[in-house]
Design an enzyme around this catalytic site. Structure first.
Site, short mmCIF file in Angstrom:
data_model
loop_
_atom_site.label_atom_id
_atom_site.label_comp_id
_atom_site.label_asym_id
_atom_site.label_seq_id
_atom_site.Cartn_x
_atom_site.Cartn_y
_atom_site.Cartn_z
N ILE A 68 0.89 -1.16 0.00
CA ILE A 68 0.00 0.00 0.00
C ILE A 68 0.93 1.21 0.00
O ILE A 68 1.87 1.29 0.79
CB ILE A 68 -0.97 0.02 1.21
CG1 ILE A 68 -1.79 1.31 1.26
CG2 ILE A 68 -0.27 -0.21 2.53
CD1 ILE A 68 -2.91 1.30 2.32
N SER A 69 0.68 2.14 -0.93
CA SER A 69 1.56 3.30 -1.08
C SER A 69 1.54 4.15 0.19
O SER A 69 0.54 4.19 0.91
CB SER A 69 1.10 4.17 -2.24
OG SER A 69 1.09 3.42 -3.42
#
Ligand code: SAH
Length: 223
Positions: A68-69
């Site tokens: 997840i960024s």
């Protein structure tokens, strides 16, 4: 009496507020985007064991080798996508690489009318749907399990296209599916080093701008 669940919730709210303050300091100026990030419970999108770190400015593992960024990356990509036009004028947005669905949730919180998001790994596609349902942000989002390189020709053109995984070349199909006046934001892998690019499609052709260094998982080319 304060029960454990309530204490946790307060903790997450505080951490989320601090994350938004930090994003402001880092140059995220668009109020609507800060508000969207303040409203979406990011901890719901990460694995339970990592929830205490959900609001730190770092990327986190999602399983299946994906991440997840980090919050800043989500915020800056969203800000770049909407930098040229009002958010309301962007009716149709395509995201490539749904992952856990957090970026999709931010687009939904911005009230984009039609959001499409493609993920090639079915377990992540299913999890993103679950996550978005859990935070009641699935209404306008159409999640597709498939190959993002191909985009969604039947739904094109899109006002904005956002890639959250890095290809080695700009996928041609996606350039074709961008509306005139539309904008694409993507990380490009240039010989092992990644840069974030913005590509505007005008009536005269494409205008490309390199923004900054980037670090994303690769966009897998199955073709
Ligand atoms: N937007 C996500 C980031 C997920 S990481 C978030 O907010 O968390 C990037 C995702 O792109 C991964 O889940 C990976 O499986 C997916 N991906 C990689 N290559 C792809 C392709 N060709 N088509 C669709 N999705 C792809």
């Amino acid at each position: 009496m304060i029960v454990g669940k309530d204490v946790d919730w307060t903790g997450f709210e505080l951490r989320r507020a601090r994350m938004v303050t930090r994003l402001r300091q880092m140059g995220i100026t668009r109020e609507e985007i800060l508000q969207a990030m303040a409203s979406v419970p990011r901890h719901v999108f990460v694995e339970e064991a990592l929830r205490s770190r959900a609001y730190d400015d770092m990327s986190l593992p999602l399983g299946m080798g994906q991440t997840i960024s980090q919050p800043y990356t989500v915020a800056i990509m969203t800000q770049l996508l909407f930098a040229k036009r009002s958010i309301e004028s962007n009716q149709r947005i395509l995201e490539i690489g749904t992952g856990c669905g957090y970026q999709t949730a931010i687009l939904q919180a911005l009230k984009i009318r039609e959001i499409y998001s493609i993920e090639r790994l079915r377990p992540l596609h299913e999890r993103a749907k679950q996550n978005l349902r859990a935070v009641r942000l699935l209404a306008q989002a159409r999640l597709v399990c498939g190959d993002g390189y191909l985009g969604l020709p039947n739904e094109a053109p899109f006002d904005g296209i956002m890639l959250t995984a890095a290809p080695k070349e700009v996928p041609l199909a996606l350039l074709q599916q961008l509306a005139v006046g539309g904008r694409m934001v993507l990380p490009l892998d240039e010989g092992g080093v990644q840069f974030l690019w913005v590509i505007d499609k005008t009536a005269k052709g494409f205008q490309e701008t390199c923004v900054q260094k980037a670090l994303f998982v690769p966009l897998i080319n199955d073709n």
